[in-house]
Write a protein that holds these residues in place. Structure first.
Motif, mmCIF file in Angstrom:
data_model
loop_
_atom_site.group_PDB
_atom_site.id
_atom_site.type_symbol
_atom_site.label_atom_id
_atom_site.label_comp_id
_atom_site.label_asym_id
_atom_site.label_seq_id
_atom_site.Cartn_x
_atom_site.Cartn_y
_atom_site.Cartn_z
ATOM 1 N N GLN A 31 -1.851 0.428 -10.017
ATOM 2 C CA GLN A 31 -2.212 0.001 -8.669
ATOM 3 C C GLN A 31 -1.332 0.675 -7.620
ATOM 4 O O GLN A 31 -1.803 1.040 -6.548
ATOM 5 N N ALA A 32 -0.059 0.850 -7.940
ATOM 6 C CA ALA A 32 0.856 1.512 -7.002
ATOM 7 C C ALA A 32 0.412 2.952 -6.751
ATOM 8 O O ALA A 32 0.375 3.406 -5.606
ATOM 9 N N ILE A 33 0.061 3.658 -7.809
ATOM 10 C CA ILE A 33 -0.405 5.045 -7.673
ATOM 11 C C ILE A 33 -1.688 5.088 -6.858
ATOM 12 O O ILE A 33 -1.846 5.893 -5.936
ATOM 13 N N PHE A 34 -2.630 4.180 -7.178
ATOM 14 C CA PHE A 34 -3.907 4.158 -6.481
ATOM 15 C C PHE A 34 -3.729 3.831 -4.998
ATOM 16 O O PHE A 34 -4.300 4.501 -4.134
ATOM 17 N N LEU A 35 -2.933 2.802 -4.675
ATOM 18 C CA LEU A 35 -2.710 2.442 -3.280
ATOM 19 C C LEU A 35 -2.080 3.596 -2.511
ATOM 20 O O LEU A 35 -2.480 3.892 -1.383
ATOM 21 N N ASN A 36 -1.139 4.291 -3.132
ATOM 22 C CA ASN A 36 -0.509 5.435 -2.479
ATOM 23 C C ASN A 36 -1.502 6.584 -2.280
ATOM 24 O O ASN A 36 -1.404 7.329 -1.310
ATOM 25 N N GLN A 37 -2.453 6.716 -3.176
ATOM 26 C CA GLN A 37 -3.475 7.763 -3.026
ATOM 27 C C GLN A 37 -4.423 7.463 -1.859
ATOM 28 O O GLN A 37 -4.766 8.370 -1.110
ATOM 29 N N ILE A 38 -4.848 6.205 -1.743
ATOM 30 C CA ILE A 38 -5.848 5.902 -0.714
ATOM 31 C C ILE A 38 -5.238 5.640 0.661
ATOM 32 O O ILE A 38 -5.889 5.872 1.672
ATOM 33 N N HIS A 39 -3.996 5.168 0.700
ATOM 34 C CA HIS A 39 -3.315 4.918 1.976
ATOM 35 C C HIS A 39 -1.854 5.362 1.884
ATOM 36 O O HIS A 39 -0.936 4.530 1.914
ATOM 37 N N PRO A 40 -1.616 6.667 1.780
ATOM 38 C CA PRO A 40 -0.242 7.156 1.609
ATOM 39 C C PRO A 40 0.672 6.842 2.791
ATOM 40 O O PRO A 40 1.885 6.774 2.625
ATOM 41 N N ASP A 41 0.095 6.627 3.973
ATOM 42 C CA ASP A 41 0.918 6.341 5.153
ATOM 43 C C ASP A 41 1.320 4.872 5.247
ATOM 44 O O ASP A 41 2.148 4.513 6.072
ATOM 45 N N GLY A 42 0.710 4.007 4.421
ATOM 46 C CA GLY A 42 1.029 2.587 4.436
ATOM 47 C C GLY A 42 -0.111 1.743 4.960
ATOM 48 O O GLY A 42 -1.206 2.237 5.232
ATOM 49 N N LEU A 43 0.160 0.453 5.111
ATOM 50 C CA LEU A 43 -0.833 -0.525 5.540
ATOM 51 C C LEU A 43 -0.318 -1.329 6.727
ATOM 52 O O LEU A 43 0.884 -1.526 6.877
ATOM 53 N N SER A 44 -1.246 -1.825 7.505
ATOM 54 C CA SER A 44 -0.901 -2.796 8.544
ATOM 55 C C SER A 44 -0.711 -4.153 7.869
ATOM 56 O O SER A 44 -0.965 -4.302 6.670
ATOM 57 N N LYS A 45 -0.301 -5.162 8.627
ATOM 58 C CA LYS A 45 -0.211 -6.514 8.062
ATOM 59 C C LYS A 45 -1.579 -6.990 7.612
ATOM 60 O O LYS A 45 -1.716 -7.634 6.579
ATOM 61 N N HIS A 46 -2.611 -6.666 8.382
ATOM 62 C CA HIS A 46 -3.981 -7.012 7.984
ATOM 63 C C HIS A 46 -4.330 -6.304 6.674
ATOM 64 O O HIS A 46 -4.898 -6.912 5.765
ATOM 65 N N GLY A 47 -3.988 -5.032 6.570
ATOM 66 C CA GLY A 47 -4.249 -4.276 5.344
ATOM 67 C C GLY A 47 -3.539 -4.876 4.153
ATOM 68 O O GLY A 47 -4.106 -4.975 3.061
ATOM 69 N N TYR A 48 -2.304 -5.286 4.355
ATOM 70 C CA TYR A 48 -1.560 -5.943 3.279
ATOM 71 C C TYR A 48 -2.299 -7.203 2.827
ATOM 72 O O TYR A 48 -2.528 -7.415 1.642
ATOM 73 N N ASN A 49 -2.679 -8.038 3.785
ATOM 74 C CA ASN A 49 -3.325 -9.305 3.447
ATOM 75 C C ASN A 49 -4.709 -9.135 2.834
ATOM 76 O O ASN A 49 -5.095 -9.906 1.971
ATOM 77 N N TYR A 50 -5.464 -8.144 3.273
ATOM 78 C CA TYR A 50 -6.850 -8.014 2.827
ATOM 79 C C TYR A 50 -7.059 -7.004 1.712
ATOM 80 O O TYR A 50 -8.114 -6.995 1.091
ATOM 81 N N LEU A 51 -6.089 -6.165 1.433
ATOM 82 C CA LEU A 51 -6.256 -5.177 0.367
ATOM 83 C C LEU A 51 -5.264 -5.369 -0.771
ATOM 84 O O LEU A 51 -5.633 -5.342 -1.935
ATOM 85 N N TYR A 52 -4.015 -5.585 -0.439
ATOM 86 C CA TYR A 52 -2.990 -5.586 -1.477
ATOM 87 C C TYR A 52 -2.442 -6.961 -1.849
ATOM 88 O O TYR A 52 -2.139 -7.217 -3.010
ATOM 89 N N ASN A 53 -2.289 -7.856 -0.928
ATOM 90 C CA ASN A 53 -1.605 -9.133 -1.135
ATOM 91 C C ASN A 53 -1.915 -9.738 -2.508
ATOM 92 O O ASN A 53 -3.024 -10.193 -2.757
ATOM 93 N N PRO A 54 -0.927 -9.741 -3.425
ATOM 94 C CA PRO A 54 -1.173 -10.251 -4.775
ATOM 95 C C PRO A 54 -1.424 -11.755 -4.825
ATOM 96 O O PRO A 54 -1.914 -12.267 -5.826
ATOM 97 N N GLY A 55 -1.162 -12.469 -3.724
ATOM 98 C CA GLY A 55 -1.404 -13.908 -3.682
ATOM 99 C C GLY A 55 -2.859 -14.262 -3.423
ATOM 100 O O GLY A 55 -3.269 -15.402 -3.581
#
Length: 185
Positions: A31-55
């Motif tokens: 998942q770390a490799i994939f996330l870095n491939q699709i958004h290498p520059d990072g995520l906004s707080k919204h992006g964190y909550n709606y794409l990555y947030n493991p909770g």
């Protein structure tokens, strides 16, 4: 430079700060490799909550699950057909007018049943970047999947839903962005 308005629903803004993309590293290496491939520059707080947030997870009957699905469908449509548009996962959300952001703040407080949001601060957002205007009425999954797909295309085309309601335009501002002054109320 253009000026827009945003609600500080997480109570984390201060005047004249810069909102940056965050770097998040999932525990699972794939998942770390994939996330870095699709958004290498990072995520906004919204992006964190709606794409990555493991909770958060996709549960069949929750409104949260529906929001996650809508975000993903809209992002996939953007990547496929509108790659020049800013990603919702890498943007700050704002409104053009002060009256609109106040209306949005009330809608958000009602949706989350959170009285704290009703009094959340409003800030100016200053940018020289190209922004996107999308009708928030399109972000609704109470429709067949083909209609949701069509709505995603309308959103990224900047075309309103035209269902009898007035469009509610949200402004996607790519990060990083400068926060202006707090609006006194």
């Amino acid at each position: 430079m253009e000026k827009y308005y945003t609600v500080d629903s997480s109570n984390g803004l201060v005047p004249f700060c810069k909102v940056l993309l965050g770097s998040y590293t999932p525990d699972q290496p794939e998942q770390a490799i994939f996330l870095n491939q699709i958004h290498p520059d990072g995520l906004s707080k919204h992006g964190y909550n709606y794409l990555y947030n493991p909770g958060l997870s996709m549960e069949e009957s929750s409104g949260e699950s529906s929001s996650l699905m809508i975000s993903l469908i809209f992002e996939l449509v953007r990547r496929s057909y509108f790659p020049e548009k800013p990603s919702r996962y890498q943007s700050l959300f704002a409104c053009q007018q002060l009256s609109e952001v106040k209306q949005f703040r009330k809608l958000l407080a009602d949706e989350r049943n959170d009285d704290g949001i009703r009094s959340a601060s409003i800030y100016e957002v200053i940018t020289g970047e190209t922004v996107h205007f999308g009708d928030m009425n399109l972000l609704n999954s109470e429709c067949p999947i083909l209609e949701l797909y069509r709505r995603a295309h309308l959103y990224w085309s900047g075309i309103p839903l035209n269902d009898g309601e007035e469009p509610f335009w949200e402004v996607l501002i790519p990060l990083p962005v400068l926060i202006g002054q707090r609006i006194p109320e």
